[in-house]
Write a protein that holds these residues in place. Structure first.
Motif, PDB file in Angstrom:
ATOM      1  N   ARG A   1      25.817  49.689  62.994  1.00  0.00           N
ATOM      2  CA  ARG A   1      26.427  48.625  63.374  1.00  0.00           C
ATOM      3  C   ARG A   1      27.039  48.843  64.786  1.00  0.00           C
TER       4      ARG A   1
ATOM      5  N   VAL B   1      20.190  45.412  57.859  1.00  0.00           N
ATOM      6  CA  VAL B   1      21.605  45.671  58.689  1.00  0.00           C
ATOM      7  C   VAL B   1      21.227  45.743  60.223  1.00  0.00           C
TER       8      VAL B   1
ATOM      9  N   GLU C   1      25.583  52.522  57.273  1.00  0.00           N
ATOM     10  CA  GLU C   1      25.415  51.157  58.035  1.00  0.00           C
ATOM     11  C   GLU C   1      26.573  51.013  59.261  1.00  0.00           C
TER      12      GLU C   1
END
Length: 296
Positions: free
Chosen positions: A195, A263, A191
């Motif tokens: 991100r 995400v 993640e």
């Protein structure tokens, strides 16, 4: 002196324009010296001997000029699918730059995908093309970690340099994007990586990101990839984990793909970055149409 190979054609008409709106595909070079451990173009199905050696296509610009001249309708030409148009030899060979000049002269649009900041050399021509046709300039970025990048993409500028190039192009009013692929299972599928890439893209003015949370492997490529995992990550068990998880499968999707997609899309909505293919195509072509309206 750079090696050359014979060529009968440079432009290939695509069966559909679903992939980034490309009507044609253009490859001026064959082979790639980037050394990326995951490259699908190394697969046996393409029949490229000595894939790591870059060769220029003989009389490429003359052939391209004749092909563009014969086209009744203009369209969008995509380049970078099989060989990076900004490989290290391009700095002196200038095949890509001169091809862009022809594309502009004959009223075609262009989408390009590369891993090299050398693309910024040709900002002037991309801006010229965008005055009359659609332009989309994409960088492949798979990791936000420059150290990891040096391992899996050994012969290209690190990700941070590519982001700098994207920022420079965006500052010059060009429609820029990222191909976030492949995201290697068990290596890049975190993640935090996703991100960071989306946030950095936003900071650099990037308009679109198109992802693939996994990697493809075919005969020839699979063996090379697994051998590089063993060499680069000794004692990690990554090679065995790939074999156990994917076997001889072509599509090796990250087990975390569903979570990563949530995400990713959440971050893209947050930063107003486009990620759907149809929307990407519509957006960069609308950008061109808006330029035209502004001009008139």
């Amino acid at each position: 002196m750079m090696k050359t190979i014979p060529a009968k054609t440079i432009l290939q008409r695509n069966k559909s324009s679903d992939w980034f709106g490309n009507d044609y595909t253009m490859n001026l070079y064959r082979g790639c010296c980037h050394g990326c451990i995951y490259c699908d173009s190394r697969s046996d199905v393409y029949g490229i001997e000595n894939f790591g050696e870059v060769c220029a296509k003989e009389n490429a610009l003359e052939i391209l000029r004749n092909e563009l001249r014969r086209k009744v309708r203009s369209g969008v030409i995509g380049t970078g699918s099989m060989s990076d148009p900004y490989n290290p030899f391009e700095e002196k060979e200038l095949l890509t730059r001169h091809a862009l000049e022809l594309i502009s002269a004959y009223g075609f649009g262009v989408t390009v995908i590369t891993k090299s900041p050398l693309i910024t050399r040709d900002i002037d021509i991309y801006k010229e093309i965008s005055e009359h046709s659609p332009v989309l300039c994409k960088m492949t970025v798979t990791t936000s970690d420059d150290e990891l990048c040096r391992l899996i993409e050994p012969n290209v500028p690190v990700s941070s340099r590519r982001f700098e190039a994207l920022a420079e192009m965006a500052e010059n009013g060009l429609f820029t994007g990222i191909t976030l692929m492949p995201v290697l299972p068990f290596i890049e599928d975190s993640e935090d990586n996703i991100r960071t890439i989306v946030k950095t893209a936003h900071d650099c003015g990037v308009k679109c990101i198109y992802p693939a949370f996994g990697v493809t492997m075919r005969s020839g490529q699979r063996e090379y990839f697994l051998s590089r995992l063993e060499a680069l990550f000794p004692g990690s068990g990554l090679k065995e984990r790939y074999i156990r998880s994917f076997g001889s499968r072509y599509g090796c999707t990250s087990p975390a793909a569903e979570k990563l997609w949530k995400v990713f899309t959440g971050e893209c909505h947050k930063y107003k970055i486009i990620y759907n293919m149809k929307s990407i195509i519509a957006a960069y072509k609308l950008s061109y149409e808006n330029r035209q309206l502004s001009f008139f």
